[in-house]
Scaffold this motif. Structure first.
Motif, PDB file in Angstrom:
ATOM      1  N   ASN A  56       0.905  -1.284   0.007  1.00 39.43           N
ATOM      2  CA  ASN A  56       0.074   0.074  -0.060  1.00 39.43           C
ATOM      3  C   ASN A  56       0.881   1.119   0.017  1.00 39.43           C
ATOM      4  OD1 ASN A  56       0.851  -0.069   2.604  1.00 39.43           O
ATOM      5  ND2 ASN A  56      -0.904  -0.080   3.763  1.00 39.43           N
ATOM      6  N   PHE A  57       2.208   1.025  -0.295  1.00 38.23           N
ATOM      7  CA  PHE A  57       3.039   2.273  -0.322  1.00 38.23           C
ATOM      8  C   PHE A  57       2.955   3.002  -1.982  1.00 38.23           C
ATOM      9  CE2 PHE A  57       6.577   5.048  -0.175  1.00 38.23           C
ATOM     10  CZ  PHE A  57       6.628   5.184   1.127  1.00 38.23           C
ATOM     11  N   GLY A  62       2.582  -2.841  -8.109  1.00 36.67           N
ATOM     12  CA  GLY A  62       2.558  -4.395  -7.758  1.00 36.67           C
ATOM     13  C   GLY A  62       2.899  -4.594  -6.399  1.00 36.67           C
ATOM     14  N   GLY A  63       3.098  -3.747  -5.706  1.00 33.33           N
ATOM     15  CA  GLY A  63       3.746  -3.884  -4.360  1.00 33.33           C
ATOM     16  C   GLY A  63       5.259  -3.820  -4.467  1.00 33.33           C
TER      17      GLY A  63
END
Length: 301
Positions: A56-57, A62-63
């Protein structure tokens, strides 16, 4: 009362940050870019290590796996001039000029500004002013009602950042709070340098393409703006000219050419690639070759 050190100082810095996680690195990037010599004491343990995959950054659709994310954080800090050392802070004391931090290896560092940004291994805070910063529940008391913003504490020059302060257990929130702490520290440094209040707090850390902010001469615009920032501050003519020159120089440096923008874009991409898995890069490169080849075949048909 300040305490005298018995040890030889291993290094002197404008800012020492205890903690090399997202909070500490964020502060360091801002302070170093401003021109403050910055040391980050990173003992290698971060709460990020508990996260299997950071999803969620902002900026990572895609993380991002946390080891790569931490490498990117450290690479950015070092690129802008931060010094990072794998040392654990064990003791702190106030001095006439700021603070001294002793590490587990016995090295001692002097600094004007001290930032506590490590949620773990914060026992060193107990040695500062007889532990007034640690509450009965183990939490850190930063006198939040009195110091609502910018990570300031009741001790001049001591700041809290990230999860050690008021941030929730989310990396992006810790980064945001730490960025605010960094700005507060920079504002305080500018006040100590004798800048009028509005000028001290008027600091931005970003660049833009020439001509995109105003239609005209940017330097002339900045010179015209400067007296408004000074306001009714009582400055001698020499001091006014000195501050104006510094203000104009820093503001002019924020305007970059389109070619410089393209260069920074390419450099930024290359720095990212350096920290991406080589097999993933090669795999994607082969896919791009195939896609381009297929596109050429379609055009020929």
């Amino acid at each position: 009362m300040s305490k005298k050190s018995r040890k030889v100082v291993a290094g002197e810095y404008d800012v020492v940050i205890v903690g090399g996680g997202v909070g500490g690195i964020t502060v360091g990037v801002f302070t170093s870019r401003y021109g403050l010599s910055t040391l980050i004491l990173d003992r290698g343990r971060s709460s990020l290590g508990r996260i299997a995959h950071l999803e969620n950054f902002p900026g990572f659709p895609g993380g991002i796996d946390t080891p790569t994310f931490q490498k990117l954080l450290h690479a950015q800090a070092e690129r802008v001039g931060c010094e990072i050392t794998r040392e654990k802070a064990v003791e702190a004391s106030q001095t006439e000029d700021g603070f001294r931090i002793e590490t587990e290896t016995g090295d001692e560092y002097a600094t004007e500004s001290l930032v506590a940004a490590a949620k773990y291994g914060r026992e060193w805070l107990e040695t500062l002013d007889e532990g007034e910063f640690l509450g009965d529940d183990g939490g850190v008391d930063i006198n939040w009602e009195e110091h609502k913003r910018y990570g300031r504490t009741s001790v001049d020059g001591l700041y809290f950042a990230g999860r050690l302060g008021t941030a929730e257990d989310q990396a992006v929130v810790a980064a945001g709070q730490a960025g605010e702490t960094a700005l507060g520290l920079i504002h305080d440094v500018r006040r100590d340098e004798g800048l009028p209040e509005d000028l001290a707090t008027h600091y931005t850390d970003w660049v833009f393409v020439e001509g995109s902010v105003i239609d005209g001469d940017w330097e002339a615009h900045v010179r015209k703006e400067f007296p408004e920032r000074v306001g009714d501050a009582d400055l001698s003519e020499a001091r006014f000219d000195e501050l104006q020159s510094q203000y104009v120089e820093r503001k002019v440096e924020q305007a970059i050419s389109p070619s410089e923008q393209r260069k920074r874009r390419r450099d930024g991409h290359r720095h990212l690639v350096e920290h991406i898995d080589d097999d993933a890069v090669l795999e994607r490169a082969e896919e791009i070759k195939t896609e381009r080849s297929s596109g050429l075949d379609d055009e020929r048909q």
